[in-house]
Design an enzyme around this catalytic site. Structure first.
Site, PDB file in Angstrom:
ATOM      1  N   ARG A 172      -1.902  -0.632  -7.341  1.00 55.09           N
ATOM      2  CA  ARG A 172      -2.165   0.256  -8.757  1.00 55.09           C
ATOM      3  C   ARG A 172      -0.850   0.843  -8.965  1.00 55.09           C
ATOM      4  O   ARG A 172       0.355   0.815  -7.974  1.00 55.09           O
ATOM      5  CB  ARG A 172      -3.014   1.384  -8.159  1.00 55.09           C
ATOM      6  CG  ARG A 172      -2.618   1.917  -7.048  1.00 55.09           C
ATOM      7  CD  ARG A 172      -3.849   3.140  -6.686  1.00 55.09           C
ATOM      8  NE  ARG A 172      -3.523   3.731  -5.378  1.00 55.09           N
ATOM      9  CZ  ARG A 172      -3.097   4.986  -5.051  1.00 55.09           C
ATOM     10  NH1 ARG A 172      -2.788   5.764  -6.208  1.00 55.09           N
ATOM     11  NH2 ARG A 172      -2.965   5.227  -3.808  1.00 55.09           N
ATOM     12  N   TYR A 187     -14.753  -1.013   9.485  1.00 55.41           N
ATOM     13  CA  TYR A 187     -13.418  -0.653   9.433  1.00 55.41           C
ATOM     14  C   TYR A 187     -12.386  -1.027  10.880  1.00 55.41           C
ATOM     15  O   TYR A 187     -11.823  -1.742  11.082  1.00 55.41           O
ATOM     16  CB  TYR A 187     -13.349   0.603   8.861  1.00 55.41           C
ATOM     17  CG  TYR A 187     -11.797   1.304   9.159  1.00 55.41           C
ATOM     18  CD1 TYR A 187     -10.740   0.981   8.303  1.00 55.41           C
ATOM     19  CD2 TYR A 187     -11.489   2.147  10.175  1.00 55.41           C
ATOM     20  CE1 TYR A 187      -9.563   1.304   8.232  1.00 55.41           C
ATOM     21  CE2 TYR A 187     -10.357   2.849  10.090  1.00 55.41           C
ATOM     22  CZ  TYR A 187      -9.268   2.342   9.444  1.00 55.41           C
ATOM     23  OH  TYR A 187      -8.202   2.702   9.572  1.00 55.41           O
ATOM     24  N   LYS A 210      -9.857  -3.862  12.288  1.00 58.89           N
ATOM     25  CA  LYS A 210      -8.662  -3.367  12.925  1.00 58.89           C
ATOM     26  C   LYS A 210      -8.679  -4.056  14.222  1.00 58.89           C
ATOM     27  O   LYS A 210      -7.284  -4.461  14.837  1.00 58.89           O
ATOM     28  CB  LYS A 210      -8.817  -1.817  13.264  1.00 58.89           C
ATOM     29  CG  LYS A 210      -8.357  -0.920  11.840  1.00 58.89           C
ATOM     30  CD  LYS A 210      -7.097  -1.247  11.303  1.00 58.89           C
ATOM     31  CE  LYS A 210      -6.838  -0.649  10.160  1.00 58.89           C
ATOM     32  NZ  LYS A 210      -5.587  -1.209   9.533  1.00 58.89           N
ATOM     33  N   LEU A 228       1.527   3.653  -2.108  1.00 54.82           N
ATOM     34  CA  LEU A 228       1.291   4.726  -2.719  1.00 54.82           C
ATOM     35  C   LEU A 228       0.424   5.609  -1.889  1.00 54.82           C
ATOM     36  O   LEU A 228      -0.277   6.795  -2.530  1.00 54.82           O
ATOM     37  CB  LEU A 228       0.750   4.433  -4.233  1.00 54.82           C
ATOM     38  CG  LEU A 228       1.641   3.990  -5.032  1.00 54.82           C
ATOM     39  CD1 LEU A 228       0.848   3.543  -6.433  1.00 54.82           C
ATOM     40  CD2 LEU A 228       2.526   4.786  -5.577  1.00 54.82           C
ATOM     41  N   GLY A 229      -0.062   5.108  -0.982  1.00 54.89           N
ATOM     42  CA  GLY A 229      -1.115   5.751   0.044  1.00 54.89           C
ATOM     43  C   GLY A 229      -0.601   7.009   0.774  1.00 54.89           C
ATOM     44  O   GLY A 229       0.594   7.455   0.611  1.00 54.89           O
ATOM     45  N   GLN A 230      -1.368   7.378   1.707  1.00 55.06           N
ATOM     46  CA  GLN A 230      -0.924   8.721   2.357  1.00 55.06           C
ATOM     47  C   GLN A 230       0.034   8.341   3.270  1.00 55.06           C
ATOM     48  O   GLN A 230       1.281   9.064   3.179  1.00 55.06           O
ATOM     49  CB  GLN A 230      -2.113   9.265   3.374  1.00 55.06           C
ATOM     50  CG  GLN A 230      -1.941  10.409   3.877  1.00 55.06           C
ATOM     51  CD  GLN A 230      -2.799  10.897   5.123  1.00 55.06           C
ATOM     52  OE1 GLN A 230      -3.636  10.039   5.325  1.00 55.06           O
ATOM     53  NE2 GLN A 230      -2.771  11.888   5.840  1.00 55.06           N
ATOM     54  N   ASP A 284       2.286  -1.739  -4.464  1.00 53.65           N
ATOM     55  CA  ASP A 284       0.754  -1.398  -4.372  1.00 53.65           C
ATOM     56  C   ASP A 284       0.095  -2.064  -5.362  1.00 53.65           C
ATOM     57  O   ASP A 284       0.607  -2.757  -6.429  1.00 53.65           O
ATOM     58  CB  ASP A 284       0.504   0.308  -4.468  1.00 53.65           C
ATOM     59  CG  ASP A 284      -0.587   0.835  -3.666  1.00 53.65           C
ATOM     60  OD1 ASP A 284      -0.451   1.457  -2.817  1.00 53.65           O
ATOM     61  OD2 ASP A 284      -1.710   0.359  -4.236  1.00 53.65           O
ATOM     62  N   GLY A 316       0.859  -1.138  -0.028  1.00 57.13           N
ATOM     63  CA  GLY A 316       0.043   0.191  -0.041  1.00 57.13           C
ATOM     64  C   GLY A 316       0.900   1.234  -0.158  1.00 57.13           C
ATOM     65  O   GLY A 316       0.398   2.334   0.450  1.00 57.13           O
ATOM     66  N   ASP A 337      -0.803  -7.442  -5.002  1.00 55.26           N
ATOM     67  CA  ASP A 337      -2.058  -7.512  -4.402  1.00 55.26           C
ATOM     68  C   ASP A 337      -1.767  -8.113  -2.972  1.00 55.26           C
ATOM     69  O   ASP A 337      -1.341  -9.269  -2.988  1.00 55.26           O
ATOM     70  CB  ASP A 337      -3.049  -8.323  -5.179  1.00 55.26           C
ATOM     71  CG  ASP A 337      -4.464  -8.306  -4.594  1.00 55.26           C
ATOM     72  OD1 ASP A 337      -4.567  -8.085  -3.391  1.00 55.26           O
ATOM     73  OD2 ASP A 337      -5.414  -8.606  -5.269  1.00 55.26           O
TER      74      ASP A 337
HETATM   75  P1  NAD Z   1      -4.593   4.832   2.031  1.00 57.91           P
HETATM   76  O1  NAD Z   1      -5.892   4.430   1.902  1.00 57.91           O
HETATM   77  O2  NAD Z   1      -3.932   6.281   1.721  1.00 57.91           O
HETATM   78  O3  NAD Z   1      -3.445   3.727   1.308  1.00 57.91           O
HETATM   79  C1  NAD Z   1      -3.667   2.518   1.071  1.00 57.91           C
HETATM   80  C2  NAD Z   1      -3.135   2.205  -0.067  1.00 57.91           C
HETATM   81  O4  NAD Z   1      -3.487   0.763  -0.097  1.00 57.91           O
HETATM   82  C3  NAD Z   1      -3.617   2.467  -1.360  1.00 57.91           C
HETATM   83  O5  NAD Z   1      -2.301   3.297  -2.061  1.00 57.91           O
HETATM   84  C4  NAD Z   1      -4.112   1.498  -2.393  1.00 57.91           C
HETATM   85  O6  NAD Z   1      -3.899   1.314  -3.735  1.00 57.91           O
HETATM   86  C5  NAD Z   1      -3.546   0.285  -1.615  1.00 57.91           C
HETATM   87  N1  NAD Z   1      -4.433  -0.861  -1.779  1.00 57.91           N
HETATM   88  C6  NAD Z   1      -5.807  -1.084  -1.534  1.00 57.91           C
HETATM   89  N2  NAD Z   1      -6.212  -2.288  -1.733  1.00 57.91           N
HETATM   90  C7  NAD Z   1      -4.931  -3.122  -2.038  1.00 57.91           C
HETATM   91  C8  NAD Z   1      -4.599  -4.312  -1.974  1.00 57.91           C
HETATM   92  N3  NAD Z   1      -5.605  -5.591  -2.196  1.00 57.91           N
HETATM   93  N4  NAD Z   1      -3.155  -4.814  -2.468  1.00 57.91           N
HETATM   94  C9  NAD Z   1      -2.245  -3.823  -2.181  1.00 57.91           C
HETATM   95  N5  NAD Z   1      -2.301  -2.650  -2.064  1.00 57.91           N
HETATM   96  C10 NAD Z   1      -3.740  -2.251  -1.881  1.00 57.91           C
HETATM   97  O7  NAD Z   1      -4.137   4.398   3.495  1.00 57.91           O
HETATM   98  P2  NAD Z   1      -2.866   4.900   4.673  1.00 57.91           P
HETATM   99  O8  NAD Z   1      -3.820   6.199   5.143  1.00 57.91           O
HETATM  100  O9  NAD Z   1      -1.834   5.237   3.988  1.00 57.91           O
HETATM  101  O10 NAD Z   1      -3.227   3.933   5.624  1.00 57.91           O
HETATM  102  C11 NAD Z   1      -2.191   3.107   5.835  1.00 57.91           C
HETATM  103  C12 NAD Z   1      -2.602   2.138   7.011  1.00 57.91           C
HETATM  104  O11 NAD Z   1      -2.773   2.946   8.198  1.00 57.91           O
HETATM  105  C13 NAD Z   1      -4.097   1.338   6.833  1.00 57.91           C
HETATM  106  O12 NAD Z   1      -4.083   0.148   7.746  1.00 57.91           O
HETATM  107  C14 NAD Z   1      -4.876   2.435   7.775  1.00 57.91           C
HETATM  108  O13 NAD Z   1      -5.975   1.664   8.298  1.00 57.91           O
HETATM  109  C15 NAD Z   1      -4.029   2.674   8.864  1.00 57.91           C
HETATM  110  N6  NAD Z   1      -4.436   3.912   9.554  1.00 57.91           N
HETATM  111  C16 NAD Z   1      -4.432   5.049   8.640  1.00 57.91           C
HETATM  112  C17 NAD Z   1      -4.483   6.117   9.479  1.00 57.91           C
HETATM  113  C18 NAD Z   1      -4.861   7.667   8.582  1.00 57.91           C
HETATM  114  O14 NAD Z   1      -5.034   8.778   9.251  1.00 57.91           O
HETATM  115  N7  NAD Z   1      -4.024   7.951   7.334  1.00 57.91           N
HETATM  116  C19 NAD Z   1      -5.380   6.373  10.596  1.00 57.91           C
HETATM  117  C20 NAD Z   1      -5.168   5.147  11.307  1.00 57.91           C
HETATM  118  C21 NAD Z   1      -4.989   4.024  10.501  1.00 57.91           C
HETATM  119  C1  AKB Z   2      -9.907   6.909   8.996  1.00 59.53           C
HETATM  120  O1  AKB Z   2     -10.260   8.122   9.288  1.00 59.53           O
HETATM  121  O2  AKB Z   2     -10.478   6.120   8.491  1.00 59.53           O
HETATM  122  C2  AKB Z   2      -8.451   7.110   9.318  1.00 59.53           C
HETATM  123  C3  AKB Z   2      -8.293   6.336  10.845  1.00 59.53           C
HETATM  124  C4  AKB Z   2      -8.293   7.102  11.745  1.00 59.53           C
HETATM  125  O3  AKB Z   2      -8.354   5.189  10.637  1.00 59.53           O
HETATM  126  N1  AKB Z   2      -7.822   8.189   9.506  1.00 59.53           N
END
Ligand code: NAD
Ligand code: AKB
Length: 318
Positions: free
Chosen positions: A41, A146, A150, A15-17, A39, A13, A58
């Site tokens: 994508r 969700y 977790k 490419l995500g945030q 990722d 994952g 994946d």
């Molecule tokens: P995001 O949605 O920005 O990125 C997730 C990435 O996963 C995306 O780039 C997507 O393309 C990829 N993805 C989706 N399905 C996939 C698959 N089947 N195989 C491979 N890649 C896949 O999420 P994020 O904010 O970077 O969060 C990362 C982790 O941190 C997650 O477990 C999320 O629950 C956790 N988290 C994030 C936050 C936050 O505020 N960003 C807060 C709490 C927990």
């Molecule tokens: C969301 O809002 O879904 C995430 C988280 C707090 O897990 N940023």
């Protein structure tokens, strides 16, 4: 497939945030070639993850994860692939499949390839019956799918540690605020969108009520906490190791909007709650991170004021 693994790091994952910032931080530490970003994508061509190896993967493909880890000499996985709350509640089956199924895949690969795993949890593990200042041991009855995924993710990490010795660790991240990549569809996204809207339009329509207060953290602090936890000696970590509360900020949507108004002339914000209000209301206002603080000695650097300054500076210069 079996055997020992090497020094490389793989991020799912990526490419995500979080991945966008974490891959950069890991590459600064270990060198570009030692950190494999993956990722499901392709990158849009502007991501910082392009500065090193990138593979389409994946997370439901357990054999694929194991194969890459064996072939490339991976020793640690940062497992970030998931669906966040707002996107996840729109398609609960897919959310369960990716969040729970993906975590099982990664833990299975870790068992086979002897990998160390970082698998984040979230403040979404808490539900309406948890205290509004949620302690580490507070009851976990989330009302979002969700959040359920977790809670299950934490249980799986504990199970793989207990049964197979997999060194799996995690943090219950609060809402994370950053500018390098857009948030992926969560409830806390408003705390990022508001900055872009302030600088671009001078106005933001916020999807939660002004008094909505949630735990939050600037991304640099989240990355630092992640790396500090992963650097910690395993024997210093207690029973919370699969999902630590960490010390973080707590502010309302209105306090955030006011802090931006003080810096962006003419900025206005309306509050028009949608379904995400319900998810936000089910989560705590703040969390008690004292267990993490005492076991691996971490606390954040950024407060609301410095976070707002950094966000405005980062967006303006990118
Ligand atoms: P995001 O949605 O920005 O990125 C997730 C990435 O996963 C995306 O780039 C997507 O393309 C990829 N993805 C989706 N399905 C996939 C698959 N089947 N195989 C491979 N890649 C896949 O999420 P994020 O904010 O970077 O969060 C990362 C982790 O941190 C997650 O477990 C999320 O629950 C956790 N988290 C994030 C936050 C936050 O505020 N960003 C807060 C709490 C927990
Ligand atoms: C969301 O809002 O879904 C995430 C988280 C707090 O897990 N940023």
């Amino acid at each position: 497939m079996s055997g020992t693994t090497g020094d490389k790091v793989l991020v799912t994952g990526a490419l995500g945030q979080i991945g966008t910032d974490l891959v950069q931080a890991l590459r600064e530490r270990h060198g570009n070639e030692s950190v494999i970003a993956t990722d499901i994508r392709e990158s849009d061509g502007h991501s910082s993850v392009e500065g090193g190896p990138f593979i389409i993967l994946d997370v439901l493909d357990t054999d694929g994860i194991s194969r890459i880890c064996q072939n490339e000499g991976v020793g640690t996985i940062y497992h970030l692939a998931a669906l966040l709350s707002a996107v996840g509640e729109r398609d609960p089956d897919l959310c369960r499949r990716i969040n729970v199924g993906g975590t099982i895949s990664v833990l299975e690969a870790a068992k086979v390839c002897n990998l160390k795993v970082y698998s984040p949890s979230s403040i979404a593990v808490f539900g309406p019956d948890s205290p509004k200042h949620a302690t580490q041991g507070a009851v976990l009855n989330p009302t979002t799918v969700y959040g359920e995924t977790k809670v299950t993710g934490e249980a799986l990490a504990r199970e793989y540690l207990g049964r197979f010795g997999v060194d799996a660790r995690g943090i219950r991240y609060p809402g994370l605020i950053s500018y390098k990549a857009p948030p992926g569809g969560g409830t806390t996204d408003y705390a990022v969108e508001i900055f872009h809207a302030a600088l671009k339009e001078g106005h933001y329509e916020c999807f939660v009520r002004p008094e909505t207060r949630l735990p939050m953290l600037y991304m640099d602090d989240a990355i630092d906490a992640t790396l500090t936890l992963m650097d910690s000696r395993g024997d210093s970590l207690g029973e919370s190791r699969a999902g630590y509360n960490i010390p973080c900020l707590s502010f309302s949507a209105e306090e955030l909007a006011n802090a931006i108004s003080e810096r962006v002339e003419g900025f206005t914000c309306d509050f028009v709650p949608d379904v995400r209000q319900e998810y936000a209301d089910s989560w705590p206002d703040s969390i008690d991170g004292s267990v993490a603080e005492s076991e691996w000695f971490w606390s954040p650097d950024f407060d609301l004021s410095s976070l707002v300054d950094e966000m405005l500076r980062g967006i303006s210069s990118s």
